[in-house]
Design an enzyme around this catalytic site. Sequence first.
Site, PDB file in Angstrom:
ATOM      1  CG  ASP A 142     -12.681  -3.619  -3.128  1.00 53.35           C
ATOM      2  OD1 ASP A 142     -12.056  -5.134  -3.073  1.00 53.35           O
ATOM      3  OD2 ASP A 142     -12.265  -2.861  -2.653  1.00 53.35           O
ATOM      4  CG  ASP A 179      -1.731  -0.913   1.346  1.00 50.63           C
ATOM      5  OD1 ASP A 179      -2.455  -1.505   0.461  1.00 50.63           O
ATOM      6  OD2 ASP A 179      -2.229  -1.187   2.233  1.00 50.63           O
TER       7      ASP A 179
END
Lengths: 274, 208
Positions: free
Chosen positions: A130, A11
């Site tokens: 997702d 990330d």
Amino acid sequence: MLTKRIIPCLDVKDGRVVKGVSFIKLRDAGDPVECAIVYEEQGADELVFLDITASHENRKIIINVVERTAAHVSMPLTVGGGIRTLDDIRELLNAGADKVSINTAAVDNPEFVKEASLKFGSQCIVVAIDAKRRSATWTPGDVSEIDTFKFFAPSSVVPEWDIYTHGGRINREIDVIEWAKRVEELGAGEILLTSMDRDGTKEGYDVDLIYEVSTKVNIPVIASGGAGEIDHLYFALTEGKADAALAASIFHFGELTIPETKRFLKEKGINVRM
Amino acid sequence: MIAIIDYDMGNLRSVQKGFERVGHKCIITRNPKDILDASHVVLPGVGAFKDCMENLQNYGLIEPILNVINDGKPFLGICLGLQLLFTESEEFGIHKGLDIIKGRVVRFDFSNIEGSDDIIKVPHMGWNNIKILQDAPLLKDIPDNSYFYFVHSYYVVPEDEDVIATKTDYGIEFTSSIWKDNIFACQFHPEKSQKMGSMILKNFGDLK
């Protein structure tokens, strides 16, 4: 024979790795380029950067990170986060990304996936999905009880998942299987499938979800969300039939190294690149 | 100087970086003169076959490519740069290629085995190994069964099997690279294949 891929994911926020990579002495554990080099040396099969930079003006920073990374590593690099236009994609590919991962923009405008794959080729368009279980009444079996785990709910309850966007905040009320098939038709070359129920829990991937999607589409599926132990990767790749397993913190904090993971999987009969 | 042909099809920077990492200088160019003057020529490419051929045509690059190949210059085709060398491709209709290597470009078709849980996915994406059939100069120091990174939905079928340098198994055994005189071309991406890939780029740049 094609091998199953092991993919670390970093990330990146404002050009820095969030939390950093702590398993090895790095001059700068927050530098995505240094982390990428370490993963290449370990024999990672690919690398994913997820750009979580919030402010629009700082979004250019990722371009520079990708350029510097591409200069130093020679493994496939996927970049996701905030990609909304063909120009965004072009910039990242020109900087040295091999694939881009699109999430919210694909749901907002499915034609975008089609345009992007026609323009740049399916091979570089990954759709990130997702997914979250629709009903909270049943949660997948814990991996510790894997022997009795049938990867399906009791027959009276068929698990279903909705897709979420905006980093998992908004339920789009679209069935995950339907959406996965749709993005394949639109020209996506691969699906990066994250379980919102499992992400960050370290309880293991949602193997039901991975299996359901992976066996319904003809494009590769990367399992994501929930890896906490070496077994979790094994189950995602076997029962889940994923083509690749993505993990973040277990690799970053040294709980597992890539070579260890691959040795384990190989001993269990999974074809991996050593 | 190595010339990497730029015809707006794909990520040329990674090919250039790949060569630089092993100490070979190269330029990215679409100027026919640069290509004719280069010591080595690379034709990379990702995207659709038809678009690639059209771009080569529009940029006036077909003749320079044929010239350097006829001159015997070391020539490396990567991915679509392999497929373009063939007579024709069946990607989105039948499209003519450069016809330097006789044969066709066809799609992986595993539809006959549908219904099974073990779907063979297309594109063929990821690391797969090569079976070396010929000791091509570019495969110097590369052990048999080494892994390379692939991402493609179509593969080449040469008429003359003698040009096949390596084969790879993905549901079927397909031609993963060819070698003919000064031409070497591979379906996999050496620029994305870590150490083994770098070796191929180094071997190419080292050719005299």
